[in-house]
Design a protein around this motif. Structure first.
Motif, PDB file in Angstrom:
ATOM      1  N   LEU A 283       0.640  -1.626  -0.312  1.00 37.00           N
ATOM      2  CA  LEU A 283      -0.546   0.031   0.029  1.00 37.00           C
ATOM      3  C   LEU A 283       1.152   1.423   0.133  1.00 37.00           C
ATOM      4  N   TRP A 284       1.854   1.366   0.904  1.00 40.41           N
ATOM      5  CA  TRP A 284       2.648   2.931   0.542  1.00 40.41           C
ATOM      6  C   TRP A 284       3.708   2.771  -0.925  1.00 40.41           C
ATOM      7  N   ALA A 285       3.783   1.487  -1.386  1.00 42.06           N
ATOM      8  CA  ALA A 285       4.194   1.464  -2.771  1.00 42.06           C
ATOM      9  C   ALA A 285       3.171   2.402  -4.100  1.00 42.06           C
ATOM     10  N   TRP A 286       1.381   1.876  -3.984  1.00 39.07           N
ATOM     11  CA  TRP A 286       0.667   2.318  -4.015  1.00 39.07           C
ATOM     12  C   TRP A 286       0.251   3.693  -4.321  1.00 39.07           C
ATOM     13  N   SER A 287       0.507   4.137  -2.650  1.00 41.18           N
ATOM     14  CA  SER A 287       0.137   5.254  -2.577  1.00 41.18           C
ATOM     15  C   SER A 287       1.388   6.558  -2.893  1.00 41.18           C
ATOM     16  N   ASP A 288       2.388   5.843  -2.359  1.00 39.71           N
ATOM     17  CA  ASP A 288       3.372   6.629  -3.152  1.00 39.71           C
ATOM     18  C   ASP A 288       3.882   7.103  -4.919  1.00 39.71           C
ATOM     19  N   ALA A 289       3.553   5.793  -5.370  1.00 38.96           N
ATOM     20  CA  ALA A 289       3.158   6.297  -6.824  1.00 38.96           C
ATOM     21  C   ALA A 289       2.235   7.103  -7.568  1.00 38.96           C
ATOM     22  N   LEU A 290       1.164   6.968  -6.272  1.00 36.76           N
ATOM     23  CA  LEU A 290      -0.039   8.015  -6.456  1.00 36.76           C
ATOM     24  C   LEU A 290       0.219   9.022  -6.416  1.00 36.76           C
ATOM     25  N   GLU A 291       0.998   9.471  -4.779  1.00 31.98           N
ATOM     26  CA  GLU A 291       1.449  10.921  -5.001  1.00 31.98           C
ATOM     27  C   GLU A 291       1.977  11.369  -6.348  1.00 31.98           C
ATOM     28  N   SER A 292       3.290  10.405  -6.366  1.00 30.92           N
ATOM     29  CA  SER A 292       3.717  11.219  -7.648  1.00 30.92           C
ATOM     30  C   SER A 292       2.880  11.679  -9.438  1.00 30.92           C
ATOM     31  N   ARG A 293       1.975  10.958  -8.810  1.00 31.81           N
ATOM     32  CA  ARG A 293       1.277  11.690 -10.511  1.00 31.81           C
ATOM     33  C   ARG A 293      -0.410  12.101 -10.081  1.00 31.81           C
ATOM     34  N   LEU A 294      -0.119  13.225  -9.323  1.00 30.05           N
ATOM     35  CA  LEU A 294      -1.719  13.772  -8.868  1.00 30.05           C
ATOM     36  C   LEU A 294      -2.173  14.390  -9.351  1.00 30.05           C
ATOM     37  N   THR A 295      -1.495  15.219 -10.459  1.00 37.63           N
ATOM     38  CA  THR A 295      -1.822  16.172 -11.327  1.00 37.63           C
ATOM     39  C   THR A 295      -2.882  15.093 -12.508  1.00 37.63           C
ATOM     40  N   ARG A 296      -2.039  14.354 -12.616  1.00 39.40           N
ATOM     41  CA  ARG A 296      -2.853  13.053 -13.851  1.00 39.40           C
ATOM     42  C   ARG A 296      -3.866  12.857 -13.601  1.00 39.40           C
ATOM     43  N   ALA A 297      -4.092  12.338 -11.817  1.00 43.96           N
ATOM     44  CA  ALA A 297      -5.162  11.295 -12.055  1.00 43.96           C
ATOM     45  C   ALA A 297      -6.052  12.409 -11.272  1.00 43.96           C
ATOM     46  N   ALA A 298      -6.357  13.175 -10.972  1.00 43.88           N
ATOM     47  CA  ALA A 298      -7.779  14.396 -11.160  1.00 43.88           C
ATOM     48  C   ALA A 298      -7.700  14.575 -12.190  1.00 43.88           C
ATOM     49  N   GLU A 299      -6.542  14.539 -13.180  1.00 37.17           N
ATOM     50  CA  GLU A 299      -6.901  14.923 -15.003  1.00 37.17           C
ATOM     51  C   GLU A 299      -8.292  13.063 -14.327  1.00 37.17           C
ATOM     52  N   LEU A 300      -7.759  12.233 -14.189  1.00 35.44           N
ATOM     53  CA  LEU A 300      -8.624  11.048 -15.091  1.00 35.44           C
ATOM     54  C   LEU A 300      -9.885  10.796 -13.926  1.00 35.44           C
ATOM     55  N   ALA A 301      -9.970  10.758 -12.254  1.00 39.12           N
ATOM     56  CA  ALA A 301     -10.659  10.764 -12.043  1.00 39.12           C
ATOM     57  C   ALA A 301     -11.247  11.869 -11.058  1.00 39.12           C
ATOM     58  N   GLY A 302     -10.991  12.867 -10.995  1.00 40.00           N
ATOM     59  CA  GLY A 302     -11.871  14.274 -10.885  1.00 40.00           C
ATOM     60  C   GLY A 302     -11.431  13.627  -9.279  1.00 40.00           C
ATOM     61  N   ASP A 303     -11.162  15.548  -8.770  1.00 35.83           N
ATOM     62  CA  ASP A 303     -10.703  15.926  -7.004  1.00 35.83           C
ATOM     63  C   ASP A 303     -11.184  14.854  -6.212  1.00 35.83           C
ATOM     64  N   ARG A 304     -12.984  14.650  -6.075  1.00 38.37           N
ATOM     65  CA  ARG A 304     -13.091  13.952  -4.977  1.00 38.37           C
ATOM     66  C   ARG A 304     -12.555  12.246  -4.368  1.00 38.37           C
TER      67      ARG A 304
END
Length: 439
Positions: A362-383
Motif C-alpha cells: 500500500l505504501w508503494a501504491w500511495s507513493d506512486a499515486l503521490e507522484s502523479r496527482l495532476t494526471r490522476a485528477a484529470e482522469l478521476a476528478g479531485d474528489r
C-alpha cells in the motif's frame, strides 16, 4: 471533560452563534492535543487564525468550523470525509499526514468499548440485516462497479504493469513492487500445486494478473469471473492479444451464477471475500465446495479484521471507506472465515499471515499515486483522488499497526477416500508439508 463538552457542539450554525465560547474551547482542546503529537500539526481556522507551530509539518486549513469536533475527538475518518467534501484542506506529505492521524486516534479502532459490548446482541442484528441488504446480486454488481470502474487509466497510474490489485509478496526484502507482485502470483500457484492441463477458476479475477500468470507459466485452462465491466473488457483484450483464446476465458458473472456441472481442479479467490459479506459467507463457501473437485484445492486470500468482533474500523475510518471506497465491504476475523469454511465442508490446510507485506504494498501504491496527482485528477476528478490518497496511506498504517490483516487460507475438499493423495488419509493432493511451496 473539555473534549466531551466540545463534542456536543456539532452544528456549524451553533458554532457561529457562539463563536466567542467556541474559540475558548478550541484554544484549550486543540492546543493540548497538538502538543501531544510527535509529528507537528497546525490548524488554520476560517479567517486565518492559526493554532499550532508555524513550522508544522502538517497543516489543516478549515473552510468552516464544523470539522473542529472531528479533529478534537480524534475522528480521523470524519476529518478525511471533511477533506473529500472540501471542508478541510490538508498540506503535508502523506507519510506525515498519516503519522499525525495515527496519533490523533484516542481508542483502539478494533474495539467498540463497553457500550458496544452491552449492545452486542443489537449490533449483531443490525450487522446481519445490513449485510443481507448489501449483498444481493444486483447490489453487489453496483458496489463492485462503483469501486473498480472508476477508471482503468487511473488505477494504471499507481498499480504495477499487470494491475495486480492485492497484497504483494516480498520474498526478497529489496524487491520492487512489480517483482513482489509476480512473486505473489507464483506463491499462489505453487500453493495450489497447479499442473498443466488442470481446470483453474479465479473468482474475482480483477485485471487478470493471476489468471494469465497461471495459464502462461503453469499451462492450466483458466476461467475468471468479475462483476466489473472495465476489468472484463480489459482481460478479454489481453487474452486476444496474447493468443490465449481457448485456454483462458473471462466472464462477467456473479459467483452464485457459475454452473456446477463440471467442477474445477483448483480454485482461487484473491481479494474477493471482503466483498461477499458476513451473511453470505456460508453461501459463498458452499458454492465453492460444489465448484471444486473432490480432492481439489482452494486458495482464499483476503483482508481480515484485526479485532475479533468489529465489522469495520472505529474512529470514523470504516464509515469513510464505506462511503467513498468500498460500499458493502465487511471485515471478518480469520477465525470466523475459517469456521465458515469448515462448516461448508472445506478443510483448512495452511494459513499464512502476510499483514506487513500489504502495508508495504500500500505504501508503494500511495507513493506512486503521490507522484502523479495532476494526471490522476484529470482522469478521476479531485474528489476521487482526495479519497484514494487518504485511503491508500491510511490502509498502509492500519496494516502496520495490526488493525487489519491479510491471510492466505489454503483449503481442500476432502475426497472421502483415505487412500487418495500422497499420504494415507490426505484425501486431497496436498502433501501435508510446506517444502513444495518453496522449491
Amino acid at each position: 471533560m473539555a473534549i466531551f463538552a466540545w463534542a456536543d457542539i456539532g452544528d456549524s450554525a451553533l458554532l457561529r452563534r457562539n463563536e466567542g465560547a467556541a474559540m475558548i474551547a478550541v484554544d484549550g482542546v486543540l492546543e493540548r492535543k497538538l502538543e501531544d503529537l510527535g509529528t507537528s500539526l497546525a490548524v488554520v481556522l476560517p479567517g486565518g487564525r492559526r493554532i499550532g507551530r508555524e513550522d508544522a509539518r502538517v497543516t489543516l486549513t478549515l473552510a468552516d468550523l464544523a470539522p473542529l469536533m472531528h479533529i478534537a475527538t480524534g475522528q480521523v475518518g470524519r476529518v478525511a470525509q471533511d477533506h473529500v467534501e472540501g471542508r478541510v484542506d490538508i498540506a503535508g506529505s502523506m507519510r506525515d499526514v498519516i503519522a499525525v492521524a495515527a496519533q490523533m486516534i484516542e481508542k483502539d479502532p478494533t474495539h467498540g468499548g463497553a457500550a458496544a459490548r452491552q449492545l452486542g446482541w443489537w449490533r449483531d442484528v443490525v450487522r446481519q440485516t445490513r449485510s443481507r441488504v448489501h449483498h444481493q446480486p444486483s447490489t453487489d454488481a453496483r458496489q463492485i462497479q462503483f469501486h473498480y470502474d472508476v477508471s482503468d487509466d487511473f488505477y494504471a497510474l499507481w498499480l504495477d504493469e499487470r494491475r495486480v490489485y492485492s497484497c504483494a509478496y516480498y520474498r526478497d526484502a529489496n524487491m520492487p513492487l512489480a517483482h513482489a507482485q509476480e512473486a505473489k502470483l507464483d506463491h499462489v500457484c505453487r500453493k495450489l500445486m497447479l499442473r498443466e492441463g488442470e481446470r483453474f477458476l479465479d473468482i474475482g479475477a480483477g485485471w487478470g494478473g493471476l489468471l494469465l500468470w497461471a495459464a502462461e507459466h503453469y499451462g492450466v485452462h483458466a476461467t475468471g469471473i468479475t462483476l466489473s465491466k472495465n476489468q472484463h473488457a480489459h482481460v478479454n483484450r489481453l487474452i486476444s492479444e496474447r493468443g490465449l483464446q481457448g485456454r483462458v476465458q473471462m466472464q462477467l458473472l456473479d459467483y452464485r451464477a457459475l454452473p456446477e456441472e463440471q467442477p474445477w481442479d483448483k480454485v482461487a479467490s484473491i481479494g474477493m471475500f471482503e466483498h461477499v459479506g458476513r451473511v453470505m459467507l456460508p453461501t459463498y463457501f458452499h458454492k465453492i465446495r460444489r465448484l471444486l473437485k473432490p480432492g481439489g484445492l482452494l486458495m482464499n486470500h483476503g483482508i481480515t479484521a484485526g479485532g475479533t468482533r468489529n465489522a469495520q474500523l472505529g474512529a470514523g475510518i470504516g464509515e469513510f471507506i464505506e462511503r467513498y471506497i468500498f460500499p458493502g465491504g465487511e471485515l471478518l476475523h480469520v477465525s470466523h472465515v475459517l469456521r465458515e469454511m469448515a462448516e461448508s465442508g472445506l478443510e483448512a490446510l495452511d494459513v499464512e499471515n502476510l499483514r506487513p507485506h500489504y502495508a508495504r504494498t500500500l505504501w508503494a501504491w500511495s507513493d506512486a499515486l503521490e507522484s502523479r496527482l495532476t494526471r490522476a485528477a484529470e482522469l478521476a476528478g479531485d474528489r476521487v483522488v482526495r479519497a484514494y490518497r487518504l485511503y491508500l496511506a491510511g490502509s498502509a498504517m492500519s496494516f502496520e499497526r495490526g488493525w487489519i490483516s491479510l491471510h492466505q487460507m489454503l483449503a481442500g475438499r476432502p475426497s472421502g477416500n483415505i487412500d487418495d493423495g500422497p499420504m494415507r488419509g490426505a484425501q486431497s493432493v496436498f502433501p501435508f508439508q510446506r517444502s513444495y511451496m518453496y522449491k
